[in-house]
Design a protein around this motif. Structure first.
Motif: not given
Length: 223
Positions: A13, A35-39, A51-52, A54
């Motif tokens: 991200n 990723c944990r949090q997208s962009s 995303d989301g 871990d």
């Protein structure tokens, strides 16, 4: 590159992961960003995002494998990482454990979970650091980061040996001192320059040099 080639990038991200995603998308690869949090930047280039996730947890790895079920993977780039600092006399062992989970255990978890989907001729690139080199350590400190990257190098070397008979090559790659948030943007090269060098090392990776430890500039690094 042929359109059917698929690359999985963890920590895609931002920073080096995002630039690798941009590079491979421009080369015609189908980029799957994890990723944990997208962009929004990743959304512009990724064929797909997961995303989301871990990657340090069983639940995260389970979600990843469920989302990628049946997906052939030509290249897996384990990029997600964490840099923290510990000084002798006030060492935070929780910090060291966290870095070990993210920098060392997570890439091994991801590789083990997805390797059955990597065909002969596929590749795994572990984004490590020259700070994981014991021979190259002449400044001390950074106990958790150094140890976690040294562990990642050891894991990667074993993966290379175990996967060579299956036709899968593995490299440990140091991105250089890159201007990213991890180092408060104080690096010597841009993420774009780093990604270009890393991609060149990945392109040159083969079963003949599998298990090697390289700088993105092409220099072979000492263990």
């Amino acid at each position: 590159m042929p359109d059917h080639k698929t690359v999985i990038i963890t920590g895609a991200n931002r920073g080096i992961g995002l630039e690798l995603a941009r590079h491979y998308a421009a080369e015609g690869w189908a980029v799957i960003g994890v990723c944990r949090q997208s962009s929004s930047e990743l959304e512009e280039v990724a064929a797909r995002m997961i995303d989301g996730v871990d990657v340090t947890t069983d639940a995260g790895i389970r979600k990843l494998t469920e989302e990628l079920a049946g997906q052939p993977i030509d290249l897996l780039i384990n990029n997600a990482g964490l840099l923290q600092d510990e000084k002798l006399g006030s060492i935070d062992f929780d910090s060291i454990r966290t870095q070990m989970e993210i920098n060392a255990y997570a890439p091994l978890r991801v590789a083990e979970a997805l390797v059955s989907q990597i065909p002969s001729g596929g590749k795994i690139a572990n984004i490590t650091s020259r700070m994981g080199s014991i021979a190259d350590n002449d400044s001390g400190g950074r106990y958790g980061y150094r140890a976690s990257k040294a562990a990642l190098n050891a894991f990667g070397k074993s993966l290379a040996m175990d996967l060579k008979p299956r036709g899968i090559a593995v490299a440990q790659l140091h991105p250089g001192y890159v201007q990213t948030r991890m180092v408060n943007f104080g690096g010597l090269i841009t993420p774009e320059e780093s990604a270009k060098g890393l991609a060149a090392r990945i392109e040159g990776l083969s079963l003949e040099n599998t298990g090697s430890f390289w700088h993105s500039n092409g220099e072979e690094l000492p263990w």
